[in-house]
Motif scaffolding. Structure first.
Motif, PDB file in Angstrom:
ATOM      1  N   ARG A 112       7.059   7.425 -30.326  1.00  0.00           N
ATOM      2  CA  ARG A 112       6.057   6.944 -29.189  1.00  0.00           C
ATOM      3  C   ARG A 112       5.952   8.012 -28.071  1.00  0.00           C
ATOM      4  NH1 ARG A 112       6.047   0.560 -26.670  1.00  0.00           N
ATOM      5  NH2 ARG A 112       4.836   1.281 -25.030  1.00  0.00           N
ATOM      6  N   ASN A 147       8.596  -2.273 -39.042  1.00  0.00           N
ATOM      7  CA  ASN A 147       7.191  -1.316 -38.696  1.00  0.00           C
ATOM      8  C   ASN A 147       8.058   0.301 -37.394  1.00  0.00           C
ATOM      9  OD1 ASN A 147       5.369  -2.679 -39.144  1.00  0.00           O
ATOM     10  ND2 ASN A 147       6.103  -4.284 -37.299  1.00  0.00           N
ATOM     11  N   LEU A 198      15.704   4.694 -36.864  1.00  0.00           N
ATOM     12  CA  LEU A 198      14.145   3.818 -36.738  1.00  0.00           C
ATOM     13  C   LEU A 198      13.138   4.483 -37.858  1.00  0.00           C
ATOM     14  CD1 LEU A 198      13.338   4.666 -32.681  1.00  0.00           C
ATOM     15  CD2 LEU A 198      14.270   2.568 -33.994  1.00  0.00           C
ATOM     16  N   THR A 238      10.597   0.710 -35.432  1.00  0.00           N
ATOM     17  CA  THR A 238      10.850  -0.394 -34.295  1.00  0.00           C
ATOM     18  C   THR A 238      11.351  -1.298 -34.139  1.00  0.00           C
ATOM     19  OG1 THR A 238       8.594  -0.622 -34.182  1.00  0.00           O
ATOM     20  CG2 THR A 238       9.588  -1.520 -32.326  1.00  0.00           C
ATOM     21  N   PRO A 282       9.474  -3.021 -26.773  1.00  0.00           N
ATOM     22  CA  PRO A 282       9.834  -2.655 -27.501  1.00  0.00           C
ATOM     23  C   PRO A 282       9.814  -0.945 -27.698  1.00  0.00           C
ATOM     24  CG  PRO A 282       7.456  -2.668 -27.481  1.00  0.00           C
ATOM     25  CD  PRO A 282       8.356  -3.515 -26.400  1.00  0.00           C
ATOM     26  N   LYS A 285       9.447   2.151 -30.225  1.00  0.00           N
ATOM     27  CA  LYS A 285       8.546   2.787 -31.618  1.00  0.00           C
ATOM     28  C   LYS A 285       8.786   3.999 -31.624  1.00  0.00           C
ATOM     29  CE  LYS A 285       4.452   2.076 -34.643  1.00  0.00           C
ATOM     30  NZ  LYS A 285       5.106   1.196 -35.032  1.00  0.00           N
TER      31      LYS A 285
END
Length: 258
Positions: A135, A61, A56, A63, A130, A132
């Motif tokens: 997160r 981003n 990631l 994501t 998504p 991320k």
């Protein structure tokens, strides 16, 4: 068995009884702790793709968008260490389950467990989801046991910092068909039918000219059953050799209307 409140969780961390690294105050919930997504995730194969590991940190981003129908393997950013007097239970946060992510695997964290938590997911929803980096995805509930366990966890996932081979092999080889792909099946079938029709036309084209039998039938000509029926085609004055020579010229394309 008593569920720890946010105050009790923080107190246990500060005293060293419970270890959560890294620890974030904003991850405390009234009776649980939210854990963040680690940078390494596993993605199952689909269509003509192979399963793969996604970093990631290198994604736009940070994501990755999970397609419907995929299996995904994820890890917690945090590493935890439970005392023998405590047991945990964990799962996905409700915001993800409401969008179709389904979690697989044991929900209990045994006393004495150390390491990152890993979980396998399946996307059963209709839209991209998504994932991320960093997160909050997991929520963990900690319970104080009435008595201390006689021994701690000593299974294959103890001290794990990355995916266990068993989970990795499953995710990277779990070939699935996306729910989105099902919508394309009618057009794919139509395309296959078109290609088959073109193949049939190329290798078995329609005849543009009638066969000899069809011509004979159309002109009212029937097969000859007796060779003597041909005896009247030439008169006695006609020379058979001249006739045969003329036929040979016709066949060679040298007919000069002689």
């Amino acid at each position: 068995m008593t569920v720890l409140s946010d105050t009790s969780i923080k107190k246990a961390v500060l005293s060293g009884e419970l270890s959560i690294l890294p620890f974030h105050d904003d991850a405390l919930q009234p009776a649980s702790y939210d854990m963040r997504l680690y940078w390494k995730i596993l993605i199952s194969p689909m269509r003509h793709e192979n399963g793969r590991t996604v970093d990631l940190r290198k994604e736009p981003n940070h994501t990755f968008f999970v397609e419907p129908g995929r299996f995904v393997g994820i890890l917690t950013e945090e590493k935890i260490s439970l005392p023998l007097s405590m047991v945990g239970r964990f799962g996905l946060r409700s915001e993800f389950t409401r969008h179709g992510l389904v979690a697989f695997g044991g929900i209990q964290i045994d006393p004495g467990f150390k390491g990152r938590l890993a979980i396998s997911l399946f996307h059963a929803g209709p839209e991209l989801i998504p994932l991320k980096l960093g997160r909050k995805m997991f929520t963990v509930e900690f319970n104080q046991l009435a008595d201390q366990a006689s021994k701690g966890y000593d299974g294959p996932f103890q001290n794990q910092s990355t995916f266990h081979k068993m989970q990795k092999d499953f995710i990277l080889n779990a070939h699935t068909t996306s729910l989105a792909e099902i919508n394309t099946l009618p057009s794919e079938i139509a395309s296959i039918q078109h290609r088959l029709t073109m193949h049939e036309t190329f290798y078995h084209p329609k005849r543009e000219f009638p066969s000899i039998s069809e011509l004979a039938k159309a002109q009212g000509v029937s097969p000859i059953n007796d060779i003597t029926e041909l005896s009247g085609l030439l008169s006695e004055e006609d020379d058979i050799d001249t006739f045969l020579e003329t036929v040979q010229k016709w066949r060679r394309g040298n007919n000069n209307d002689e």
